[in-house]
Write a protein that holds these residues in place. Structure first.
Motif, PDB file in Angstrom:
ATOM      1  N   UNK A   1      -6.389  -7.663  12.502  1.00 62.45           N
ATOM      2  CA  UNK A   1      -7.074  -6.485  13.034  1.00 62.45           C
ATOM      3  C   UNK A   1      -6.670  -5.212  12.285  1.00 62.45           C
ATOM      4  N   UNK A   2      -5.407  -5.108  11.958  1.00 64.82           N
ATOM      5  CA  UNK A   2      -4.954  -3.940  11.193  1.00 64.82           C
ATOM      6  C   UNK A   2      -5.589  -3.936   9.808  1.00 64.82           C
ATOM      7  N   UNK A   3      -5.583  -5.091   9.165  1.00 63.02           N
ATOM      8  CA  UNK A   3      -6.110  -5.165   7.806  1.00 63.02           C
ATOM      9  C   UNK A   3      -7.617  -4.942   7.764  1.00 63.02           C
ATOM     10  N   UNK A   4      -8.340  -5.479   8.737  1.00 70.33           N
ATOM     11  CA  UNK A   4      -9.791  -5.277   8.771  1.00 70.33           C
ATOM     12  C   UNK A   4     -10.107  -3.787   8.924  1.00 70.33           C
ATOM     13  N   UNK A   5      -9.324  -3.090   9.718  1.00 76.74           N
ATOM     14  CA  UNK A   5      -9.512  -1.644   9.869  1.00 76.74           C
ATOM     15  C   UNK A   5      -9.275  -0.926   8.539  1.00 76.74           C
ATOM     16  N   UNK A   6      -8.242  -1.347   7.821  1.00 74.07           N
ATOM     17  CA  UNK A   6      -7.951  -0.725   6.520  1.00 74.07           C
ATOM     18  C   UNK A   6      -9.066  -1.023   5.523  1.00 74.07           C
ATOM     19  N   UNK A   7      -9.511  -2.281   5.480  1.00 68.84           N
ATOM     20  CA  UNK A   7     -10.614  -2.646   4.582  1.00 68.84           C
ATOM     21  C   UNK A   7     -11.867  -1.833   4.913  1.00 68.84           C
ATOM     22  N   UNK A   8     -12.185  -1.739   6.214  1.00 72.73           N
ATOM     23  CA  UNK A   8     -13.386  -1.022   6.641  1.00 72.73           C
ATOM     24  C   UNK A   8     -13.287   0.463   6.311  1.00 72.73           C
ATOM     25  N   UNK A   9     -12.113   1.041   6.535  1.00 68.40           N
ATOM     26  CA  UNK A   9     -11.918   2.462   6.233  1.00 68.40           C
ATOM     27  C   UNK A   9     -12.054   2.723   4.741  1.00 68.40           C
ATOM     28  N   UNK A  10     -11.548   1.794   3.928  1.00 71.21           N
ATOM     29  CA  UNK A  10     -11.650   1.941   2.475  1.00 71.21           C
ATOM     30  C   UNK A  10     -13.110   1.890   2.021  1.00 71.21           C
ATOM     31  N   UNK A  11     -13.864   0.943   2.572  1.00 66.98           N
ATOM     32  CA  UNK A  11     -15.290   0.828   2.223  1.00 66.98           C
ATOM     33  C   UNK A  11     -16.058   2.068   2.672  1.00 66.98           C
ATOM     34  N   UNK A  12     -15.750   2.556   3.870  1.00 64.24           N
ATOM     35  CA  UNK A  12     -16.432   3.745   4.382  1.00 64.24           C
ATOM     36  C   UNK A  12     -16.131   4.959   3.511  1.00 64.24           C
ATOM     37  N   UNK A  13     -14.875   5.098   3.109  1.00 61.62           N
ATOM     38  CA  UNK A  13     -14.490   6.222   2.252  1.00 61.62           C
ATOM     39  C   UNK A  13     -15.198   6.150   0.901  1.00 61.62           C
ATOM     40  N   UNK A  14     -15.316   4.925   0.364  1.00 61.57           N
ATOM     41  CA  UNK A  14     -16.006   4.751  -0.917  1.00 61.57           C
ATOM     42  C   UNK A  14     -17.474   5.161  -0.807  1.00 61.57           C
ATOM     43  N   UNK A  15     -18.105   4.818   0.314  1.00 61.01           N
ATOM     44  CA  UNK A  15     -19.513   5.175   0.512  1.00 61.01           C
ATOM     45  C   UNK A  15     -19.680   6.689   0.665  1.00 61.01           C
ATOM     46  N   UNK A  16     -18.758   7.307   1.370  1.00 57.44           N
ATOM     47  CA  UNK A  16     -18.835   8.757   1.583  1.00 57.44           C
ATOM     48  C   UNK A  16     -18.650   9.514   0.269  1.00 57.44           C
ATOM     49  N   UNK A  17     -17.688   9.054  -0.524  1.00 61.95           N
ATOM     50  CA  UNK A  17     -17.394   9.735  -1.786  1.00 61.95           C
ATOM     51  C   UNK A  17     -18.392   9.375  -2.887  1.00 61.95           C
ATOM     52  N   UNK A  18     -19.176   8.324  -2.644  1.00 62.15           N
ATOM     53  CA  UNK A  18     -20.174   7.924  -3.638  1.00 62.15           C
ATOM     54  C   UNK A  18     -19.565   7.203  -4.800  1.00 62.15           C
TER      55      UNK A  18
ATOM     56  N   UNK B   1      -4.387   2.439 -14.749  1.00 64.79           N
ATOM     57  CA  UNK B   1      -5.779   2.042 -14.992  1.00 64.79           C
ATOM     58  C   UNK B   1      -6.715   2.677 -13.960  1.00 64.79           C
ATOM     59  N   UNK B   2      -6.273   2.738 -12.708  1.00 67.38           N
ATOM     60  CA  UNK B   2      -7.106   3.334 -11.660  1.00 67.38           C
ATOM     61  C   UNK B   2      -7.304   4.827 -11.909  1.00 67.38           C
ATOM     62  N   UNK B   3      -6.236   5.512 -12.282  1.00 70.76           N
ATOM     63  CA  UNK B   3      -6.329   6.951 -12.560  1.00 70.76           C
ATOM     64  C   UNK B   3      -7.279   7.205 -13.729  1.00 70.76           C
ATOM     65  N   UNK B   4      -7.151   6.388 -14.784  1.00 70.67           N
ATOM     66  CA  UNK B   4      -8.029   6.543 -15.946  1.00 70.67           C
ATOM     67  C   UNK B   4      -9.477   6.253 -15.569  1.00 70.67           C
ATOM     68  N   UNK B   5      -9.683   5.213 -14.753  1.00 73.04           N
ATOM     69  CA  UNK B   5     -11.038   4.876 -14.323  1.00 73.04           C
ATOM     70  C   UNK B   5     -11.671   5.983 -13.509  1.00 73.04           C
ATOM     71  N   UNK B   6     -10.889   6.572 -12.619  1.00 73.08           N
ATOM     72  CA  UNK B   6     -11.399   7.670 -11.787  1.00 73.08           C
ATOM     73  C   UNK B   6     -11.700   8.898 -12.643  1.00 73.08           C
ATOM     74  N   UNK B   7     -10.795   9.178 -13.581  1.00 78.81           N
ATOM     75  CA  UNK B   7     -10.964  10.363 -14.428  1.00 78.81           C
ATOM     76  C   UNK B   7     -12.213  10.261 -15.304  1.00 78.81           C
ATOM     77  N   UNK B   8     -12.531   9.048 -15.745  1.00 78.96           N
ATOM     78  CA  UNK B   8     -13.671   8.856 -16.649  1.00 78.96           C
ATOM     79  C   UNK B   8     -14.972   8.520 -15.919  1.00 78.96           C
TER      80      UNK B   8
END
Length: 219
Positions: free
Chosen positions: A202-219, A60-67
């Motif tokens: 602390x590890x998980x917050x870093x992962x969550x933050x990195x994911x959000x930052x990546x989403x913002x960068x990629x638009x 589902x994620x691959x299809x969502x990204x592709x479309x």
């Protein structure tokens, strides 16, 4: 009249004083042989179902990204979100009890993955759930009471979409990452587990933050 559901309030103290806390309740008489048969587990079905779940999510994620950004991507993101938010909870619960897989480490792996997806600290919630089953629906003792009196109908409807749970999960995870436990958590989480709670947060917050930052960068 609004009841005090806090674990630090008067009802919690009353439950201890009156013997409701960790009480010995009636147990059905089940033979050892029958209990052993009921508790029989196998890795096969759980491995199959886990593979199906994560396989579908990836598809589902691959299809969502592709479309994306076409509107045709929305059904795939909706399906992905439903699986992410609903199926994770049942796996969190059963693997937390160690009943999904026969092999302990498999339960632990899926439990931690599901906890991450549900934004639940795996260490505080393991102890919280143990207390829940020890003092089920004992006001002032059970940290996982869902329906309170009088019922907060608006909150129940809002939380049908997980909004309140999500907010509370993020708030509690950030609190743990700051090096603190909630005062109520200190009632059931042993001091020896506090470092684990803070470390994983602390590890998980870093992962969550990195994911959000990546989403913002990629638009």
């Amino acid at each position: 009249m609004q009841r005090d559901y806090s674990l630090l309030g008067e009802n919690g103290r009353n439950a201890i004083e009156t013997g409701l806390a960790a009480a010995e309740w009636y147990h059905s008489d089940v033979s050892r042989k029958d209990m052993k048969a009921l508790m029989k587990r196998s890795d096969g079905p759980a491995l199959r179902d886990t593979a199906i779940l994560y396989g579908l999510m990836i598809c589902f994620a691959v299809a969502g990204i592709a479309l994306w950004p076409s509107l045709w991507s929305l059904p795939f993101w909706l399906a992905y979100g439903v699986l992410y938010g609903s199926a994770s909870d049942s796996r969190w619960h059963e693997c937390g009890h160690g009943t999904a897989f026969r092999t302990p480490w498999m339960n632990d792996v899926v439990y931690h993955i599901s906890s991450f997806m549900m934004v639940r600290n795996p260490y505080t919630w393991r102890w919280s759930h143990a207390r829940h089953h020890t003092d089920t629906y004992i006001i002032g003792r059970d940290p996982e009471l869902l329906m309170m009196r009088p019922p907060a109908l608006v909150s129940i409807v809002i939380n049908f979409f997980g909004l309140i749970d999500a907010y509370n999960g993020w708030a509690r995870m950030c609190l743990h990452a700051s090096g603190k436990l909630h005062p109520e958590e200190t009632c059931y989480v042993p001091e020896t587990e506090a470092k684990k709670v803070i470390h994983v947060a602390r590890i998980w917050v870093l992962i969550y933050a990195a994911t959000c930052a990546l989403a913002l960068v990629l638009g």
